[in-house]
Design a protein around this motif. Structure first.
Motif, PDB file in Angstrom:
ATOM      1  N   GLN A  21       0.842  -1.180   0.000  1.00  0.00           N
ATOM      2  CA  GLN A  21       0.000   0.000   0.000  1.00  0.00           C
ATOM      3  C   GLN A  21       0.884   1.239   0.000  1.00  0.00           C
ATOM      4  O   GLN A  21       1.706   1.420   0.879  1.00  0.00           O
ATOM      5  CB  GLN A  21      -0.904   0.007   1.231  1.00  0.00           C
ATOM      6  CG  GLN A  21      -1.907  -1.111   1.243  1.00  0.00           C
ATOM      7  CD  GLN A  21      -2.756  -1.082   2.497  1.00  0.00           C
ATOM      8  OE1 GLN A  21      -2.401  -0.466   3.481  1.00  0.00           O
ATOM      9  NE2 GLN A  21      -3.882  -1.742   2.438  1.00  0.00           N
ATOM     10  N   SER A  24       1.272   8.450   0.541  1.00  0.00           N
ATOM     11  CA  SER A  24       1.558   9.686  -0.169  1.00  0.00           C
ATOM     12  C   SER A  24       1.939  10.774   0.838  1.00  0.00           C
ATOM     13  O   SER A  24       1.182  11.059   1.758  1.00  0.00           O
ATOM     14  CB  SER A  24       0.327  10.113  -0.967  1.00  0.00           C
ATOM     15  OG  SER A  24       0.567  11.326  -1.630  1.00  0.00           O
ATOM     16  N   SER A  66      -7.997  10.292   7.465  1.00  0.00           N
ATOM     17  CA  SER A  66      -7.404   9.807   6.220  1.00  0.00           C
ATOM     18  C   SER A  66      -6.019  10.401   5.957  1.00  0.00           C
ATOM     19  O   SER A  66      -5.303   9.925   5.081  1.00  0.00           O
ATOM     20  CB  SER A  66      -8.318  10.101   5.031  1.00  0.00           C
ATOM     21  OG  SER A  66      -8.481  11.495   4.850  1.00  0.00           O
ATOM     22  N   VAL A  97      -8.520   7.076  -0.218  1.00  0.00           N
ATOM     23  CA  VAL A  97      -8.364   8.288  -1.023  1.00  0.00           C
ATOM     24  C   VAL A  97      -7.167   8.086  -1.934  1.00  0.00           C
ATOM     25  O   VAL A  97      -6.106   7.637  -1.480  1.00  0.00           O
ATOM     26  CB  VAL A  97      -8.148   9.518  -0.115  1.00  0.00           C
ATOM     27  CG1 VAL A  97      -7.913  10.767  -0.945  1.00  0.00           C
ATOM     28  CG2 VAL A  97      -9.315   9.710   0.838  1.00  0.00           C
ATOM     29  N   SER A  98      -7.325   8.405  -3.199  1.00  0.00           N
ATOM     30  CA  SER A  98      -6.209   8.224  -4.130  1.00  0.00           C
ATOM     31  C   SER A  98      -5.155   9.307  -3.906  1.00  0.00           C
ATOM     32  O   SER A  98      -5.464  10.414  -3.444  1.00  0.00           O
ATOM     33  CB  SER A  98      -6.689   8.266  -5.579  1.00  0.00           C
ATOM     34  OG  SER A  98      -7.008   9.587  -5.955  1.00  0.00           O
ATOM     35  N   ALA A  99      -3.921   8.992  -4.242  1.00  0.00           N
ATOM     36  CA  ALA A  99      -2.815   9.941  -4.090  1.00  0.00           C
ATOM     37  C   ALA A  99      -3.045  11.189  -4.939  1.00  0.00           C
ATOM     38  O   ALA A  99      -2.747  12.301  -4.512  1.00  0.00           O
ATOM     39  CB  ALA A  99      -1.492   9.273  -4.454  1.00  0.00           C
ATOM     40  N   SER A 100      -3.609  11.028  -6.123  1.00  0.00           N
ATOM     41  CA  SER A 100      -3.845  12.200  -6.988  1.00  0.00           C
ATOM     42  C   SER A 100      -4.942  13.102  -6.423  1.00  0.00           C
ATOM     43  O   SER A 100      -4.836  14.328  -6.498  1.00  0.00           O
ATOM     44  CB  SER A 100      -4.175  11.762  -8.413  1.00  0.00           C
ATOM     45  OG  SER A 100      -5.347  10.985  -8.433  1.00  0.00           O
ATOM     46  N   ASP A 101      -5.991  12.498  -5.837  1.00  0.00           N
ATOM     47  CA  ASP A 101      -7.034  13.307  -5.199  1.00  0.00           C
ATOM     48  C   ASP A 101      -6.478  14.046  -3.991  1.00  0.00           C
ATOM     49  O   ASP A 101      -6.802  15.207  -3.747  1.00  0.00           O
ATOM     50  CB  ASP A 101      -8.219  12.441  -4.770  1.00  0.00           C
ATOM     51  CG  ASP A 101      -9.063  11.968  -5.940  1.00  0.00           C
ATOM     52  OD1 ASP A 101      -8.922  12.539  -7.045  1.00  0.00           O
ATOM     53  OD2 ASP A 101      -9.853  11.028  -5.756  1.00  0.00           O
TER      54      ASP A 101
END
Length: 143
Positions: A21, A24, A66, A97-101
């Motif tokens: 996993q 970020s 998060s 939550v995605s790294a880009s978000d």
């Protein structure tokens, strides 16, 4: 001995799963003119912009728990207006939550915090103080 081997194998699998996993981490830095607190009263503060950005990140809609904000720091001494500020935001790997978000939310928060500090001090891009830019600038750097 058999129990010890199975425990070690299970522990190794668990550690490997944790490494799969991605986490970020983002460094956000702020720069401003700074100055002495009495003779330069009213100048923008890079540390205030960083703190305003952290507050904006809290209101960004990211799920509670998060992410974590650490290393909020800046300034040179106790009686000066901070010419620099920074914080580190780290996304929890299991947050969903995605790294880009996350990067987009942190960037929006940095922009909002910087704009709020500049507006509070009635400073806009291009204004100068003692020959240096009077406004706060920011940089978002994924680590």
């Amino acid at each position: 001995m058999k129990k010890l081997i199975s425990t070690l194998v299970f522990s190794g699998l668990a550690a490997g799963a944790g490494l799969a996993q991605a986490q970020s981490t983002i460094l956000v830095e702020f720069q401003g003119p700074g100055g002495h607190s009495s003779s330069n009263y009213g100048r923008t503060s890079a540390l205030h912009a960083a703190a305003r950005s952290v507050m904006a990140l809290q209101k960004s809609g990211l799920p509670a728990g998060s992410y974590a904000v650490t290393d909020l720091a800046g300034g040179n001494s106790v009686n000066s207006i901070a010419s620099d500020g920074k914080f580190v935001a780290t996304l929890n790997a299991s947050s969903g939550v995605s790294a880009s978000d996350f990067l987009a939310k942190v960037t929006e928060a940095a922009k909002a915090g910087t704009a709020a500090e500049n507006a509070f001090r009635n400073v806009k891009a291009g204004d100068l103080t003692a020959g240096a830019p009077a406004d706060i600038r920011y940089a978002v750097k994924p680590q």
